[in-house]
Design a protein around this motif. Sequence first.
Motif, PDB file in Angstrom:
ATOM      1  N   PRO A 222       0.797  -1.239   0.000  1.00 16.52           N
ATOM      2  CA  PRO A 222       0.000   0.000   0.000  1.00 16.52           C
ATOM      3  C   PRO A 222       0.827   1.285   0.000  1.00 16.52           C
ATOM      4  CG  PRO A 222      -1.015  -1.613   1.441  1.00 16.52           C
ATOM      5  CD  PRO A 222       0.284  -2.215   0.999  1.00 16.52           C
ATOM      6  N   ALA A 223       2.018   1.253   0.582  1.00 14.81           N
ATOM      7  CA  ALA A 223       2.821   2.479   0.651  1.00 14.81           C
ATOM      8  C   ALA A 223       3.421   2.874  -0.693  1.00 14.81           C
ATOM      9  CB  ALA A 223       3.952   2.310   1.665  1.00 14.81           C
ATOM     10  N   LEU A 224       3.517   1.943  -1.628  1.00 16.25           N
ATOM     11  CA  LEU A 224       4.157   2.232  -2.915  1.00 16.25           C
ATOM     12  C   LEU A 224       3.228   3.024  -3.811  1.00 16.25           C
ATOM     13  CD1 LEU A 224       6.594   1.788  -4.801  1.00 16.25           C
ATOM     14  CD2 LEU A 224       5.454  -0.292  -5.614  1.00 16.25           C
ATOM     15  N   ARG A 225       3.704   4.163  -4.258  1.00 15.40           N
ATOM     16  CA  ARG A 225       2.952   5.004  -5.171  1.00 15.40           C
ATOM     17  C   ARG A 225       3.369   4.723  -6.614  1.00 15.40           C
ATOM     18  NH1 ARG A 225       0.644   5.084  -0.982  1.00 15.40           N
ATOM     19  NH2 ARG A 225      -0.048   6.947   0.167  1.00 15.40           N
ATOM     20  N   PRO A 226       2.554   5.115  -7.590  1.00 17.79           N
ATOM     21  CA  PRO A 226       2.892   4.837  -8.997  1.00 17.79           C
ATOM     22  C   PRO A 226       4.225   5.460  -9.404  1.00 17.79           C
ATOM     23  CG  PRO A 226       0.592   5.489  -8.796  1.00 17.79           C
ATOM     24  CD  PRO A 226       1.217   5.731  -7.455  1.00 17.79           C
ATOM     25  N   LEU A 227       4.884   4.790 -10.335  1.00 13.40           N
ATOM     26  CA  LEU A 227       6.160   5.268 -10.844  1.00 13.40           C
ATOM     27  C   LEU A 227       5.977   6.592 -11.582  1.00 13.40           C
ATOM     28  CD1 LEU A 227       9.187   4.745 -11.547  1.00 13.40           C
ATOM     29  CD2 LEU A 227       8.366   3.540 -13.583  1.00 13.40           C
ATOM     30  N   THR A 228       6.815   7.567 -11.251  1.00 15.00           N
ATOM     31  CA  THR A 228       6.861   8.838 -11.959  1.00 15.00           C
ATOM     32  C   THR A 228       8.069   8.829 -12.887  1.00 15.00           C
ATOM     33  OG1 THR A 228       5.773  10.108 -10.200  1.00 15.00           O
ATOM     34  CG2 THR A 228       7.212  11.325 -11.701  1.00 15.00           C
ATOM     35  N   ILE A 229       7.845   9.156 -14.157  1.00 12.43           N
ATOM     36  CA  ILE A 229       8.921   9.220 -15.141  1.00 12.43           C
ATOM     37  C   ILE A 229       9.096  10.677 -15.566  1.00 12.43           C
ATOM     38  CG2 ILE A 229       9.727   8.474 -17.403  1.00 12.43           C
ATOM     39  CD1 ILE A 229       8.051   5.949 -17.046  1.00 12.43           C
ATOM     40  N   LEU A 230      10.301  11.184 -15.391  1.00 11.41           N
ATOM     41  CA  LEU A 230      10.636  12.543 -15.791  1.00 11.41           C
ATOM     42  C   LEU A 230      11.628  12.483 -16.949  1.00 11.41           C
ATOM     43  CD1 LEU A 230      11.202  14.091 -12.237  1.00 11.41           C
ATOM     44  CD2 LEU A 230       9.097  14.131 -13.604  1.00 11.41           C
ATOM     45  N   ASP A 231      11.439  13.297 -17.948  1.00  6.18           N
ATOM     46  CA  ASP A 231      12.326  13.312 -19.109  1.00  6.18           C
ATOM     47  C   ASP A 231      13.374  14.410 -18.972  1.00  6.18           C
ATOM     48  OD1 ASP A 231      11.405  11.221 -20.930  1.00  6.18           O
ATOM     49  OD2 ASP A 231       9.533  12.350 -20.967  1.00  6.18           O
ATOM     50  N   GLN A 232      14.639  14.012 -19.117  1.00  6.16           N
ATOM     51  CA  GLN A 232      15.768  14.945 -19.070  1.00  6.16           C
ATOM     52  C   GLN A 232      16.773  14.510 -20.135  1.00  6.16           C
ATOM     53  OE1 GLN A 232      16.523  17.922 -18.335  1.00  6.16           O
ATOM     54  NE2 GLN A 232      17.015  17.945 -16.163  1.00  6.16           N
ATOM     55  N   PRO A 233      16.455  14.714 -21.417  1.00  6.24           N
ATOM     56  CA  PRO A 233      17.327  14.225 -22.499  1.00  6.24           C
ATOM     57  C   PRO A 233      18.738  14.804 -22.390  1.00  6.24           C
ATOM     58  CG  PRO A 233      15.213  14.999 -23.356  1.00  6.24           C
ATOM     59  CD  PRO A 233      15.288  15.429 -21.940  1.00  6.24           C
ATOM     60  N   SER A 234      19.729  13.974 -22.706  1.00  2.00           N
ATOM     61  CA  SER A 234      21.117  14.420 -22.597  1.00  2.00           C
ATOM     62  C   SER A 234      21.879  14.354 -23.923  1.00  2.00           C
ATOM     63  CB  SER A 234      21.854  13.579 -21.548  1.00  2.00           C
ATOM     64  OG  SER A 234      21.831  12.205 -21.890  1.00  2.00           O
ATOM     65  N   ALA A 235      21.211  13.980 -25.011  1.00  5.52           N
ATOM     66  CA  ALA A 235      21.900  13.839 -26.297  1.00  5.52           C
ATOM     67  C   ALA A 235      22.490  15.160 -26.761  1.00  5.52           C
ATOM     68  CB  ALA A 235      20.947  13.290 -27.353  1.00  5.52           C
ATOM     69  N   ASP A 236      21.809  16.271 -26.471  1.00  6.58           N
ATOM     70  CA  ASP A 236      22.333  17.559 -26.910  1.00  6.58           C
ATOM     71  C   ASP A 236      23.573  17.960 -26.126  1.00  6.58           C
ATOM     72  OD1 ASP A 236      20.889  17.823 -24.576  1.00  6.58           O
ATOM     73  OD2 ASP A 236      19.796  19.621 -25.190  1.00  6.58           O
ATOM     74  N   LEU A 237      23.827  17.309 -24.985  1.00 10.75           N
ATOM     75  CA  LEU A 237      25.038  17.541 -24.203  1.00 10.75           C
ATOM     76  C   LEU A 237      26.127  16.524 -24.519  1.00 10.75           C
ATOM     77  CD1 LEU A 237      23.567  18.269 -20.642  1.00 10.75           C
ATOM     78  CD2 LEU A 237      24.668  19.916 -22.156  1.00 10.75           C
ATOM     79  N   TYR A 238      25.765  15.255 -24.555  1.00  9.30           N
ATOM     80  CA  TYR A 238      26.747  14.173 -24.641  1.00  9.30           C
ATOM     81  C   TYR A 238      27.102  13.773 -26.064  1.00  9.30           C
ATOM     82  CZ  TYR A 238      25.981  13.306 -19.606  1.00  9.30           C
ATOM     83  OH  TYR A 238      25.899  13.418 -18.240  1.00  9.30           O
ATOM     84  N   GLY A 239      26.279  14.147 -27.043  1.00  7.40           N
ATOM     85  CA  GLY A 239      26.581  13.810 -28.431  1.00  7.40           C
ATOM     86  C   GLY A 239      26.624  12.308 -28.672  1.00  7.40           C
TER      87      GLY A 239
END
Length: 240
Positions: free
Chosen positions: A81-98
């Motif tokens: 019961p304590a587990l809440r749904p997974l939250t997915i946040l997008d933080q793309p790094s291709a423009d930094l890491y190439g």
Amino acid sequence: MPAGSRRATISTIRAMNVAAIADPSQALAVLVSGGLDSAVLLGEALHDRPAVYPIYVRAGSAWEAVEMRCLRRFLEEVAVPALRPLTILDQPSADLYGRHWSLTGRDVPGAETPDEAVYLPGRNVLLLSKAILWCHLNAVPHLALAPLAANPFADATPEFFVAYQSAVNMAVGGRVQLLWPYLHLDKTEVIKRGRGLPLQHTFSCLRPQNDRHCGDCNKCAERQRAFAAANVPDPTEYEP
């Protein structure tokens, strides 16, 4: 800030961190990657906290699709019961890491490479920015992550965590506190703490093959050594 005052400030924040970790009365978000360390941290938190929010930050890494499938299976197995749904946040790094190996999956650090070989510039800067803001906007007071004692990178130190949480909180008038309860542990100790959890559904590979661990990369080697040192059977399915 004078060196003595800075040391006193860090000491005070460390003491607050320990107190917050021991406080089971408030909700907690856990920055999960699908790997062993954050999975065990989340599993332990489910026994102590009234609400636990897993947060996954999607950066575009080559292994994310397999990692996400494993993470979802792990969350299904530990659901309470304590587990809440997974939250997915997008933080793309291709423009930094190439064309970095973390994005292409090519020329990844092999089994014999040191920890420093898997360095991703500013990784915790990227992961934590949105995660802290999410906690602020959703009134979750604590955000935990699972760097270990052997982590050699500057963005996995108490000094960084103290400064970064302060900067982000200052920007939004927030009070989110970062927790790093495993910073004194090694992976062997984490695996021992994770006995009884479905560790077969954790994932820590830089170059997955056919949805399995490749068995040859830096992270697979670290995983194999840790299970052996913990004297715990390795439940991982490696590519033959």
